[in-house]
Design a protein around this motif. Structure first.
Motif, PDB file in Angstrom:
ATOM      1  N   LYS A   1       5.658  11.336  -6.538  1.00  0.00           N
ATOM      2  CA  LYS A   1       6.105   9.950  -6.395  1.00  0.00           C
ATOM      3  C   LYS A   1       5.227   9.007  -7.205  1.00  0.00           C
ATOM      4  N   ARG A   2       5.827   7.915  -7.602  1.00  0.00           N
ATOM      5  CA  ARG A   2       5.095   6.852  -8.294  1.00  0.00           C
ATOM      6  C   ARG A   2       4.630   5.822  -7.275  1.00  0.00           C
ATOM      7  N   ILE A   3       3.621   5.088  -7.614  1.00  0.00           N
ATOM      8  CA  ILE A   3       3.057   4.078  -6.726  1.00  0.00           C
ATOM      9  C   ILE A   3       4.125   3.102  -6.256  1.00  0.00           C
ATOM     10  N   GLN A   4       5.025   2.699  -7.149  1.00  0.00           N
ATOM     11  CA  GLN A   4       6.045   1.717  -6.772  1.00  0.00           C
ATOM     12  C   GLN A   4       6.944   2.215  -5.652  1.00  0.00           C
ATOM     13  N   GLU A   5       7.032   3.512  -5.460  1.00  0.00           N
ATOM     14  CA  GLU A   5       7.836   4.066  -4.376  1.00  0.00           C
ATOM     15  C   GLU A   5       7.097   4.037  -3.036  1.00  0.00           C
ATOM     16  N   LEU A   6       5.779   3.942  -3.061  1.00  0.00           N
ATOM     17  CA  LEU A   6       4.965   4.004  -1.856  1.00  0.00           C
ATOM     18  C   LEU A   6       4.399   2.663  -1.419  1.00  0.00           C
ATOM     19  N   MET A   7       4.246   1.749  -2.348  1.00  0.00           N
ATOM     20  CA  MET A   7       3.542   0.500  -2.059  1.00  0.00           C
ATOM     21  C   MET A   7       4.344  -0.430  -1.155  1.00  0.00           C
ATOM     22  N   SER A   8       3.610  -1.258  -0.434  1.00  0.00           N
ATOM     23  CA  SER A   8       4.237  -2.311   0.361  1.00  0.00           C
ATOM     24  C   SER A   8       4.707  -3.397  -0.586  1.00  0.00           C
TER      25      SER A   8
END
Length: 66
Positions: free
Chosen positions: A2-9
């Protein structure tokens, strides 16, 4: 992976250095986050974390409402 944009708030509100600690704590709880960006005059000045609150307020025996 996963990329950060998928996990970030997303859509996190920022606070200012003048924001009361009680307000910041409530905002963290409402947004279900452990960190808030601190902005002033359109610039990022730092972050406030749950760790900051615990280590600098409760461990020093201070009243978080003040």
């Amino acid at each position: 992976m996963k990329r950060i944009q998928e996990l970030m708030s997303k859509n996190i509100q920022s606070i200012t250095p003048q924001t009361r600690l009680s307000e910041a704590s409530q905002l963290m709880a409402h947004q279900n986050v452990a960190m808030l960006p601190v902005r002033e005059q359109g610039r990022m000045r730092g972050v406030l974390t749950e760790h900051d609150i615990v280590s600098h307020v409760f461990e020093l025996g201070r009243n978080p409402g003040e």
